[in-house]
Design an enzyme around this catalytic site. Sequence first.
Site, short mmCIF file in Angstrom:
data_model
loop_
_atom_site.label_atom_id
_atom_site.label_comp_id
_atom_site.label_asym_id
_atom_site.label_seq_id
_atom_site.Cartn_x
_atom_site.Cartn_y
_atom_site.Cartn_z
N ASN A 186 -12.65 12.01 -49.44
CA ASN A 186 -12.60 13.38 -49.95
C ASN A 186 -13.67 14.27 -49.32
O ASN A 186 -13.41 15.42 -48.96
CB ASN A 186 -12.74 13.39 -51.48
CG ASN A 186 -11.56 12.72 -52.15
OD1 ASN A 186 -10.58 12.35 -51.48
ND2 ASN A 186 -11.63 12.56 -53.46
N HIS A 229 4.41 59.37 -37.38
CA HIS A 229 5.84 59.25 -37.77
C HIS A 229 6.74 59.07 -36.56
O HIS A 229 7.93 59.40 -36.63
CB HIS A 229 6.29 60.48 -38.57
CG HIS A 229 5.36 60.84 -39.69
ND1 HIS A 229 5.50 60.38 -40.98
CD2 HIS A 229 4.24 61.61 -39.70
CE1 HIS A 229 4.53 60.86 -41.72
NE2 HIS A 229 3.74 61.60 -40.98
N SER A 283 18.70 39.73 -17.73
CA SER A 283 19.79 39.43 -18.66
C SER A 283 20.78 38.49 -17.97
O SER A 283 20.92 38.52 -16.76
CB SER A 283 20.50 40.73 -19.05
OG SER A 283 21.84 40.47 -19.42
N LYS A 309 19.11 44.75 -16.09
CA LYS A 309 18.12 44.68 -17.17
C LYS A 309 16.78 44.10 -16.77
O LYS A 309 16.68 43.18 -15.97
CB LYS A 309 18.68 43.82 -18.31
CG LYS A 309 19.77 44.53 -19.07
CD LYS A 309 19.19 45.53 -20.04
CE LYS A 309 19.27 44.97 -21.44
NZ LYS A 309 18.53 45.79 -22.37
N GLU A 350 7.81 41.22 -27.11
CA GLU A 350 8.61 40.94 -28.31
C GLU A 350 8.14 39.65 -28.99
O GLU A 350 8.10 39.55 -30.22
CB GLU A 350 10.09 40.86 -27.95
CG GLU A 350 10.65 42.22 -27.55
CD GLU A 350 12.01 42.16 -26.89
OE1 GLU A 350 12.74 41.16 -27.06
OE2 GLU A 350 12.36 43.13 -26.18
N LYS A 354 -4.10 21.04 -43.00
CA LYS A 354 -4.42 20.93 -41.57
C LYS A 354 -3.26 21.34 -40.68
O LYS A 354 -3.45 22.03 -39.68
CB LYS A 354 -4.90 19.51 -41.26
CG LYS A 354 -6.29 19.27 -41.85
CD LYS A 354 -6.74 17.84 -41.80
CE LYS A 354 -6.04 16.97 -42.82
NZ LYS A 354 -6.27 17.39 -44.24
N1 ARG Z 1 -5.73 12.53 -45.38
C1 ARG Z 1 -6.33 13.04 -46.56
C2 ARG Z 1 -6.27 14.55 -46.56
O1 ARG Z 1 -6.16 15.12 -45.53
C3 ARG Z 1 -7.76 12.59 -46.65
C4 ARG Z 1 -8.28 12.57 -48.02
C5 ARG Z 1 -7.64 11.49 -48.80
N2 ARG Z 1 -8.25 11.36 -50.09
C6 ARG Z 1 -7.62 10.74 -51.09
N3 ARG Z 1 -8.24 10.71 -52.21
N4 ARG Z 1 -6.42 10.26 -50.97
O2 ARG Z 1 -6.32 15.19 -47.60
#
Ligand code: ARG
Length: 459
Positions: A112, A158, A279, A285, A292, A327
């Site tokens: 954690n 505008h 195109s 074109k 875009e 992530k």
């Molecule tokens: N892969 C987990 C995450 O990105 C890591 C932390 C996992 N902790 C746990 N208590 N399962 O959150």
Amino acid sequence: MKNKTIWSNRFKNKMSQSFQKIGSSIHIDKRLYEQDIAASIVHTKMLMKQKIIKSENGNRIINGLKKIKAQINKGNFEFKEKFEDIHLNIEKALFEIIGSSAGFLHTARSRNDQVVTDFKLWVKEASNEIIKDISVVMRKLIKKAEKNTDTVMPGLTHLKNAQPISFAHYLLSYYEMLKRDKKRFENNLELLNECPLGSVALSGTSYKIDRTYTAKKLGFKKPTDNSMDSVSDRDFAIDFLYASAVCAMHLSRLAEDFIIYNSDAFNLISFRDSMLTGSSIMPQKKNPDPAELIRGKVGMNYGKLNAILTIMKGLPMSYFKDMQDDKELVFGGYDTLKDTLTMSAELINSVNANKENMLFMANQGYTTATDFADYLVKNKNLSFRESYAISAKVVNYAEKNKKMLSELNLDEIKKFYKNLDKSVLKVFDVKNSMNAKKSHGGTSIINVKSMIKKYKREI
Ligand code: ARG
């Protein structure tokens, strides 16, 4: 031991295959390997320094981690889905390389605090990268602006012709936006600058760890002050995605302007062919696809911001697996923005102002009507509202007679206000109008040139 999960002794049956598929994040968080190894090495050094683990074990761990890093760098490391994430993949590999000494690494640590430390380190580096990329775009804007301080174009509100401005002044408005974007990422770095390592699972630890040491060694200002907040906080990820979304939105607006200016209806700018596609059916074109794409990419950045805010909403204290998807969002948001910034720099570089058309269009739509009203205020002692009304009548006359304001002669103008001499005629000249805007932040050549000087100094 080799093939087993860390918690296998406590579990009666194997993990379900479908759970393993959704539960494993290694295909995403392997991007954290450098941060994970760096944090583990610092953690190990601290454990040795505090005499929590023996030096011989600590040194073996550090050497093993360095070997793993080299293997990953060379592409010789096999990431395994069954070991879930980067943290357990590396710990498992460490056992294979150094044997039972590896078991001392996870003392006074939890995944954690580990994951949030790694992630913060990653976001820090990513922010610095984005800051550099934003600066590149800002420099391109300055360069293009320098060549166009006297290029007159219609400024629009505008999407209707409003007042004459220089193309340089227009471009530099985006410099200011990007400058704020850069500042936003810099401010985030300030907020992010506290190290969560040592918060452990959620409550801290009974070992005599030195959190200031690990914080400093990892480049943070100080350790975080509340272990529960530390493992549950993802504000830094949200901040990153918010700053990315705003920056992408600015680039999207620039791209949209360029698309409009490049359209056949406007024809104010052109791009180098390297920024265009043809195109499959229409031979004539030349389409501005990169612009875009820049305009559209912001959707991805918004989506990721929205997703992380939704994941975090209502999450009880403290760590939950919900957060694992943070992530994928941040990495994706970073990749998208980075590409968008690179593309924007090239696109700006490739823009060419169609100066004749810009000047022509600056004269359309009675863009100097306000200048005439201002002339009356300054020279004839009228209130602005009285002058505005007179100027409106002149515009109506010009419109009816299909003339531009600069095509009217003195007698025609005098129909609406008698006491005028030919000095009034210059207010209808668009270049003159642009140059008259000498107030701070205005579009006059002299202002824009001094802004360019300031921008060059500060960037
Ligand atoms: N892969 C987990 C995450 O990105 C890591 C932390 C996992 N902790 C746990 N208590 N399962 O959150």
